[in-house]
Motif scaffolding. Sequence first.
Motif, PDB file in Angstrom:
ATOM      1  N   LYS A   1      35.674  17.031  47.276  1.00  0.00           N
ATOM      2  CA  LYS A   1      34.482  16.217  47.038  1.00  0.00           C
ATOM      3  C   LYS A   1      33.609  16.790  45.938  1.00  0.00           C
ATOM      4  O   LYS A   1      32.624  16.160  45.546  1.00  0.00           O
ATOM      5  CB  LYS A   1      33.685  16.080  48.336  1.00  0.00           C
ATOM      6  N   GLN A   2      33.935  17.964  45.465  1.00  0.00           N
ATOM      7  CA  GLN A   2      33.292  18.511  44.276  1.00  0.00           C
ATOM      8  C   GLN A   2      34.363  19.147  43.411  1.00  0.00           C
ATOM      9  O   GLN A   2      35.419  19.545  43.901  1.00  0.00           O
ATOM     10  CB  GLN A   2      32.215  19.530  44.645  1.00  0.00           C
ATOM     11  N   GLN A   3      34.110  19.219  42.112  1.00  0.00           N
ATOM     12  CA  GLN A   3      35.168  19.617  41.193  1.00  0.00           C
ATOM     13  C   GLN A   3      35.597  21.072  41.356  1.00  0.00           C
ATOM     14  O   GLN A   3      36.772  21.378  41.451  1.00  0.00           O
ATOM     15  CB  GLN A   3      34.736  19.353  39.749  1.00  0.00           C
ATOM     16  N   ARG A   4      34.671  21.971  41.355  1.00  0.00           N
ATOM     17  CA  ARG A   4      35.028  23.394  41.321  1.00  0.00           C
ATOM     18  C   ARG A   4      34.907  24.005  42.716  1.00  0.00           C
ATOM     19  O   ARG A   4      33.825  24.386  43.134  1.00  0.00           O
ATOM     20  CB  ARG A   4      34.161  24.119  40.295  1.00  0.00           C
ATOM     21  N   VAL A   5      36.032  24.108  43.377  1.00  0.00           N
ATOM     22  CA  VAL A   5      36.092  24.671  44.721  1.00  0.00           C
ATOM     23  C   VAL A   5      36.735  26.056  44.691  1.00  0.00           C
ATOM     24  O   VAL A   5      36.286  26.966  45.369  1.00  0.00           O
ATOM     25  CB  VAL A   5      36.867  23.726  45.663  1.00  0.00           C
ATOM     26  N   LEU A   6      37.778  26.208  43.910  1.00  0.00           N
ATOM     27  CA  LEU A   6      38.441  27.503  43.800  1.00  0.00           C
ATOM     28  C   LEU A   6      37.626  28.423  42.890  1.00  0.00           C
ATOM     29  O   LEU A   6      36.974  27.957  41.950  1.00  0.00           O
ATOM     30  CB  LEU A   6      39.857  27.337  43.247  1.00  0.00           C
ATOM     31  N   PRO A   7      37.638  29.716  43.146  1.00  0.00           N
ATOM     32  CA  PRO A   7      36.772  30.656  42.430  1.00  0.00           C
ATOM     33  C   PRO A   7      37.316  31.082  41.068  1.00  0.00           C
ATOM     34  O   PRO A   7      37.205  32.259  40.677  1.00  0.00           O
ATOM     35  CB  PRO A   7      36.711  31.851  43.392  1.00  0.00           C
ATOM     36  N   VAL A   8      37.924  30.154  40.332  1.00  0.00           N
ATOM     37  CA  VAL A   8      38.460  30.435  39.003  1.00  0.00           C
ATOM     38  C   VAL A   8      38.135  29.250  38.096  1.00  0.00           C
ATOM     39  O   VAL A   8      37.829  28.154  38.575  1.00  0.00           O
ATOM     40  CB  VAL A   8      39.989  30.661  39.055  1.00  0.00           C
ATOM     41  N   PRO A   9      38.207  29.424  36.763  1.00  0.00           N
ATOM     42  CA  PRO A   9      37.920  28.317  35.844  1.00  0.00           C
ATOM     43  C   PRO A   9      38.954  27.196  35.954  1.00  0.00           C
ATOM     44  O   PRO A   9      40.009  27.357  36.581  1.00  0.00           O
ATOM     45  CB  PRO A   9      37.986  28.995  34.458  1.00  0.00           C
ATOM     46  N   ASP A  10      38.663  26.076  35.342  1.00  0.00           N
ATOM     47  CA  ASP A  10      39.608  24.959  35.302  1.00  0.00           C
ATOM     48  C   ASP A  10      40.944  25.425  34.721  1.00  0.00           C
ATOM     49  O   ASP A  10      40.997  26.198  33.758  1.00  0.00           O
ATOM     50  CB  ASP A  10      39.063  23.821  34.431  1.00  0.00           C
ATOM     51  N   ASN A  11      42.033  24.934  35.315  1.00  0.00           N
ATOM     52  CA  ASN A  11      43.394  25.226  34.853  1.00  0.00           C
ATOM     53  C   ASN A  11      43.777  26.697  34.978  1.00  0.00           C
ATOM     54  O   ASN A  11      44.735  27.152  34.355  1.00  0.00           O
ATOM     55  CB  ASN A  11      43.611  24.781  33.402  1.00  0.00           C
ATOM     56  N   ALA A  12      43.047  27.461  35.780  1.00  0.00           N
ATOM     57  CA  ALA A  12      43.363  28.879  35.983  1.00  0.00           C
ATOM     58  C   ALA A  12      44.068  29.067  37.318  1.00  0.00           C
ATOM     59  O   ALA A  12      43.871  28.305  38.265  1.00  0.00           O
ATOM     60  CB  ALA A  12      42.105  29.735  35.916  1.00  0.00           C
ATOM     61  N   TRP A  13      44.888  30.128  37.381  1.00  0.00           N
ATOM     62  CA  TRP A  13      45.669  30.399  38.579  1.00  0.00           C
ATOM     63  C   TRP A  13      44.837  31.136  39.631  1.00  0.00           C
ATOM     64  O   TRP A  13      43.962  31.936  39.314  1.00  0.00           O
ATOM     65  CB  TRP A  13      46.887  31.253  38.230  1.00  0.00           C
ATOM     66  N   PHE A  14      45.182  30.879  40.873  1.00  0.00           N
ATOM     67  CA  PHE A  14      44.542  31.537  42.014  1.00  0.00           C
ATOM     68  C   PHE A  14      45.616  31.809  43.059  1.00  0.00           C
ATOM     69  O   PHE A  14      46.384  30.907  43.408  1.00  0.00           O
ATOM     70  CB  PHE A  14      43.439  30.643  42.598  1.00  0.00           C
ATOM     71  N   TRP A  15      45.694  33.065  43.519  1.00  0.00           N
ATOM     72  CA  TRP A  15      46.698  33.431  44.513  1.00  0.00           C
ATOM     73  C   TRP A  15      46.041  34.087  45.718  1.00  0.00           C
ATOM     74  O   TRP A  15      44.997  34.749  45.602  1.00  0.00           O
ATOM     75  CB  TRP A  15      47.724  34.407  43.927  1.00  0.00           C
ATOM     76  N   ILE A  16      46.687  33.915  46.857  1.00  0.00           N
ATOM     77  CA  ILE A  16      46.244  34.543  48.102  1.00  0.00           C
ATOM     78  C   ILE A  16      47.401  35.389  48.614  1.00  0.00           C
ATOM     79  O   ILE A  16      48.503  34.878  48.858  1.00  0.00           O
ATOM     80  CB  ILE A  16      45.841  33.486  49.152  1.00  0.00           C
ATOM     81  N   ASP A  17      47.157  36.678  48.745  1.00  0.00           N
ATOM     82  CA  ASP A  17      48.193  37.593  49.206  1.00  0.00           C
ATOM     83  C   ASP A  17      48.621  37.218  50.626  1.00  0.00           C
ATOM     84  O   ASP A  17      47.831  36.675  51.413  1.00  0.00           O
ATOM     85  CB  ASP A  17      47.650  39.027  49.162  1.00  0.00           C
ATOM     86  N   GLY A  18      49.852  37.513  50.959  1.00  0.00           N
ATOM     87  CA  GLY A  18      50.333  37.208  52.300  1.00  0.00           C
ATOM     88  C   GLY A  18      51.795  37.547  52.466  1.00  0.00           C
ATOM     89  O   GLY A  18      52.403  38.204  51.617  1.00  0.00           O
ATOM     90  N   ARG A  19      52.371  37.062  53.550  1.00  0.00           N
ATOM     91  CA  ARG A  19      53.799  37.266  53.800  1.00  0.00           C
ATOM     92  C   ARG A  19      54.624  36.426  52.821  1.00  0.00           C
ATOM     93  O   ARG A  19      54.140  35.431  52.287  1.00  0.00           O
ATOM     94  CB  ARG A  19      54.146  36.866  55.230  1.00  0.00           C
TER      95      ARG A  19
END
Length: 472
Positions: free
Chosen positions: A320-338
Motif C-alpha cells: 500500500k506504499q511504495q518503499r517497504v523494503l529497506p533498500v533503494p528502488d531496484n536494489a537487492w535485499f536478502w534475509i539470512d536463513g536455512r
Amino acid sequence: MTCSGLPHGNSSGINSFGMTILPEATDMPGPGRRQVLAGGGAFLAAPFISRPARAADRDVVIIGAGAAGLAAARALSRRGLSVALIEASGRIGGRAHTESATFGVPFDQGCTFLHNARRNPFVKYARASGFAISSLPPDDATKVYTGAHEASAAQYRAMDRRYRAVHAALLGAGREGRDISMGAAIAQLGRSRWQPLAGFWHSLATGQELEDVSVVDWWNAADGKDYHCRAGYGALVAHFGRGLPVHLSTRAREINWSGSGVKVVTNKGTLRARAAIVTVSLGVLAAEAIRFVPPLPVWKQRAIDGFAMGSYVTIGLQFKQQRVLPVPDNAWFWIDGRPDELLEFMSNMGGWGVSRANAAGHLGLELEGAGRKEAVDFALSRLKSALGPRITRLFARGSFTGWTGNPLTFGTWAMARPGHAGARKLLAEPVGKRIFLAGEACHEDMFATCHGALLSGQTTARHVAHLLKNPL
C-alpha cells in the motif's frame, strides 16, 4: 531467463556476435503507454497456409515466437526469404512476458534484466525506441538481514570472504576445464556460517542446485553490467516483434524431415518448407513434445539430454506504499536463513510500487508445487521475520509465476549437467541441412538470457539463408 544481478561466469575471452539490431526493428517508433501495457498484443497474426500441392509453402518455418524466433524471422525476411512463424501460445515473447492485469502496472513474469549491457542488442534497441532503461543500483545499496536487524559490519566482511572463496573455487575449476558439478568444485572449502547464503547467490544464476550444474558451463557464461526496463522486458520484446506476421495458438506436433524439405504438422494444419528453425525450449524437446520423423540423430538427442531446465520462480508483492523494503528502488535485499528458506527480494521495481521475490532450485520447485497463495504467504512470512508485522498490514496483493509446470517451457533456462559442458556447441549444429535449433541454450556464452536467444536467432538465420541460397 536469468534474473539474478550477481556475477555468474567468466568475463574474459568473449567472442562477440556484434550488437546491430536489424533495420526493420530499429526504425520503429517508440511505444505509447497503451502499447506498452498491452504487452504482446501489438501485432497481427497471419492467416494459416497449407498447400499440399506445393513442395514448400515457405522457405523456412520458425517454431516459437520468443526472442530467437522473432529475430530469426526478421533476419530471414530481410534477406528475401519467405517465412512462416508459428507460436503455440496466444502471444509473442516466450519467457519474456510483461503483464499489467494483476497490479495495474507493468510487471515481468519472466525475463527481467537486460544482462551484459555492452553486448546486449536490446539495450540499444530500447534507447532507440523510447523505452526508459537504467542500470541497477551499486552493490553497496543492497542489504542482508540476520534476524530482525541488518547484518553487522563484521558479518558483512565474513559474508564477503565466503562469497569470494566460493567464487574463486568455481572460477578455478572452470578455468581448468574440470567438468564437475559446481557443488563438487566448492566441496573442499569446508563448513561456514555463511555457506548457505554464498551458495544461494551462485545458484540464482543457474536456477538449479549447485550439485546439478557443470562448473565449466557456468564459467563459460559471459558477465557484465545489468539494466532494468521500466516498462518491462517482455514489453520491450513484444515491441521488437510487432508487425511480424505470426500464427498464434499454433502448436507444432511433428516435424517430418524425411524428404528434401520439412513438413511441420500443427493443430491447425501442415506447413511445408525448405528448412525449419526450432526455437522452443530444451525442456520441450527433452519431453519429446514435438515428434521428429525420422528421430533426431543420436548425437543431437544426447546433446539435448546433457542439459536440465532450471526452476526460477517469481513472486510479485504489491504494498500500500511504495518503499517497504529497506533498500533503494531496484536494489537487492536478502534475509539470512536455512537453505530451504532463502529468497532474494528486489524493492519497488521501476518505481511502480511492486517488489518481487525469487527462489531457485529445490525451493523453486517446491513453491511451484504449493501454488500461488502458499508462495506469496511464504515470501511475506520471510519479510515479516525481518521487518516485523507491518509487512502484513501494508500488503495489498501478490502474484506467482513458475515455468517448470508450463508445457510450453518446462523450465526457465538450460544449464549443462556435470560432464556435458561441450554439448552446448552441438545444439547449434544443423541436422540434415534443414533442421536448426536456436534460442538461449544455443548461444556459446550468452545462454540463459533473452538477448542470447535473440543473437542465436540472428546467427542461425544467417546460416540458414546462406545454405538455402547456396545449396551445394
